[in-house]
Design a protein around this motif. Structure first.
Motif, PDB file in Angstrom:
ATOM      1  N   GLU A   1      43.852  37.779  41.541  1.00  0.00           N
ATOM      2  CA  GLU A   1      43.590  38.048  43.420  1.00  0.00           C
ATOM      3  C   GLU A   1      44.150  36.904  43.771  1.00  0.00           C
ATOM      4  O   GLU A   1      44.632  37.545  45.401  1.00  0.00           O
TER       5      GLU A   1
ATOM      6  N   ARG B   1      33.478  44.895  44.363  1.00  0.00           N
ATOM      7  CA  ARG B   1      34.896  45.312  43.411  1.00  0.00           C
ATOM      8  C   ARG B   1      34.391  45.102  42.047  1.00  0.00           C
ATOM      9  O   ARG B   1      35.545  46.526  41.134  1.00  0.00           O
TER      10      ARG B   1
ATOM     11  N   ARG C   1      48.246  42.836  48.494  1.00  0.00           N
ATOM     12  CA  ARG C   1      48.009  42.082  50.125  1.00  0.00           C
ATOM     13  C   ARG C   1      49.117  43.352  50.807  1.00  0.00           C
ATOM     14  O   ARG C   1      49.606  42.767  51.128  1.00  0.00           O
TER      15      ARG C   1
ATOM     16  N   LEU D   1      33.314  40.141  46.169  1.00  0.00           N
ATOM     17  CA  LEU D   1      33.904  40.539  44.249  1.00  0.00           C
ATOM     18  C   LEU D   1      32.882  41.731  43.549  1.00  0.00           C
ATOM     19  O   LEU D   1      33.017  41.612  42.640  1.00  0.00           O
TER      20      LEU D   1
ATOM     21  N   ARG E   1      31.619  36.592  50.522  1.00  0.00           N
ATOM     22  CA  ARG E   1      32.419  36.718  49.440  1.00  0.00           C
ATOM     23  C   ARG E   1      32.214  37.044  48.261  1.00  0.00           C
ATOM     24  O   ARG E   1      32.678  38.152  47.144  1.00  0.00           O
TER      25      ARG E   1
ATOM     26  N   THR F   1      44.484  44.788  43.143  1.00  0.00           N
ATOM     27  CA  THR F   1      45.358  45.150  44.064  1.00  0.00           C
ATOM     28  C   THR F   1      46.429  44.800  44.262  1.00  0.00           C
ATOM     29  O   THR F   1      47.075  43.206  44.593  1.00  0.00           O
TER      30      THR F   1
ATOM     31  N   LEU G   1      38.274  41.461  51.482  1.00  0.00           N
ATOM     32  CA  LEU G   1      38.814  40.832  50.775  1.00  0.00           C
ATOM     33  C   LEU G   1      38.496  40.172  52.532  1.00  0.00           C
ATOM     34  O   LEU G   1      38.439  39.144  52.770  1.00  0.00           O
TER      35      LEU G   1
ATOM     36  N   ARG H   1      48.099  38.280  44.494  1.00  0.00           N
ATOM     37  CA  ARG H   1      48.321  39.301  44.974  1.00  0.00           C
ATOM     38  C   ARG H   1      49.612  39.328  45.401  1.00  0.00           C
ATOM     39  O   ARG H   1      49.521  38.676  47.059  1.00  0.00           O
TER      40      ARG H   1
END
Length: 253
Positions: free
Chosen positions: A83, A50, A67, A47, A43, A65, A37, A86
């Motif tokens: 998301e 993922r 950061r 995604l 983007r 996940t 990301l 994170r």
């Protein structure tokens, strides 16, 4: 192209896989299964990648996940994490089925860990700073807090930059040797003022020192295999404006 999921014999039937860049929908310099990301990729493509990675391991599971910030910090995951929420950390542990722990790398060391008897798994992102400051030690401790035992935990070290590709300065090596003189063994001679660092072996040794009896190294160099793996250092040497990240995943079986 099919997604390539490398598996470790040491982790047995525990759902896990080290994905490379094969498969996926990204194009250009990010071509393949870019899940980062923080990259300058589209983007929507990130995604989708993922989702593809998740479904290649456990369709319908929730991918979690963090950061990543090159810290030794570990999060105990008990539920899916949106998301946007994170936390800043570089490792995760869980004992909850249905959650996939995902670590992103592009030369740093991905470590997947499991105590199948306790039903506890962990995933760590060990860049040199995190490795030196004990991210794997803390991951083992967090797993033990959930009922795992260090002597039962198995670990696998996935694709990362290899010794032949990882040139560092003598001052860099001194940072490791100042912490422990025995760390000199992870550095070999290079050109003047430099040496070559075997970061995978260093991380493996830290895991062994933490009490693990089974540590497997997949021995795949990210830098030297551009068609299979993303590499931050290779992208820098090529003068590219951005780079992709691959994902390593594990879940409670």
């Amino acid at each position: 192209m099919m997604i390539e999921l490398l598996r470790a014999a040491s982790l047995g039937d525990v759902p896990h896989g080290f994905a490379g860049r094969q498969g996926g929908v990204s194009g250009g310099i990010h071509a393949g299964l870019n899940v980062g990301l923080g990259s300058e990729d589209e983007r929507d493509a990130i995604l989708r990648n993922r989702e593809l990675a998740r479904d290649a391991l456990l369709p319908g599971a929730q991918l979690v996940t963090v950061r990543q910030v090159h810290s030794p910090d570990v999060v105990t995951v008990t539920a899916p994490i949106p998301e946007a929420d994170r936390p800043a950390a570089d490792a995760m542990v869980t004992d909850r089925p249905g959650l996939i722990l995902g670590i992103l790398t592009a030369d740093c060391v991905p470590v997947l860990l499991a105590d199948p008897e306790a039903g506890v798994v962990g995933a760590a992102h060990a860049g040199w700073k995190g490795a030196l400051n004990g991210v794997t030690d803390r991951t083992v401790e967090a797993m033990e807090a959930l009922g795992a035992r260090a002597g039962r935990i198995r670990a696998a070290i996935g694709p990362c930059i290899g010794r032949a590709s990882y040139e560092v300065t003598l001052d860099f090596a001194r940072t490791f040797e100042d912490q422990d003189g025995g760390n000199a063994r992870f550095f070999s001679a290079g050109r003047e003022g430099h040496c070559q660092f075997d970061i995978a072996a260093y991380v493996a040794a830290r895991l062994a020192d933490a009490g693990l009896e089974r540590v497997e190294l997949l021995d795949e160099d990210t830098y030297s295999q551009p068609h299979r793996f993303y590499s931050y250092r290779r992208s820098c040497h090529r003068g590219e404006s951005s780079y992709g990240r691959q994902i390593s995943m594990i879940a409670v079986g």
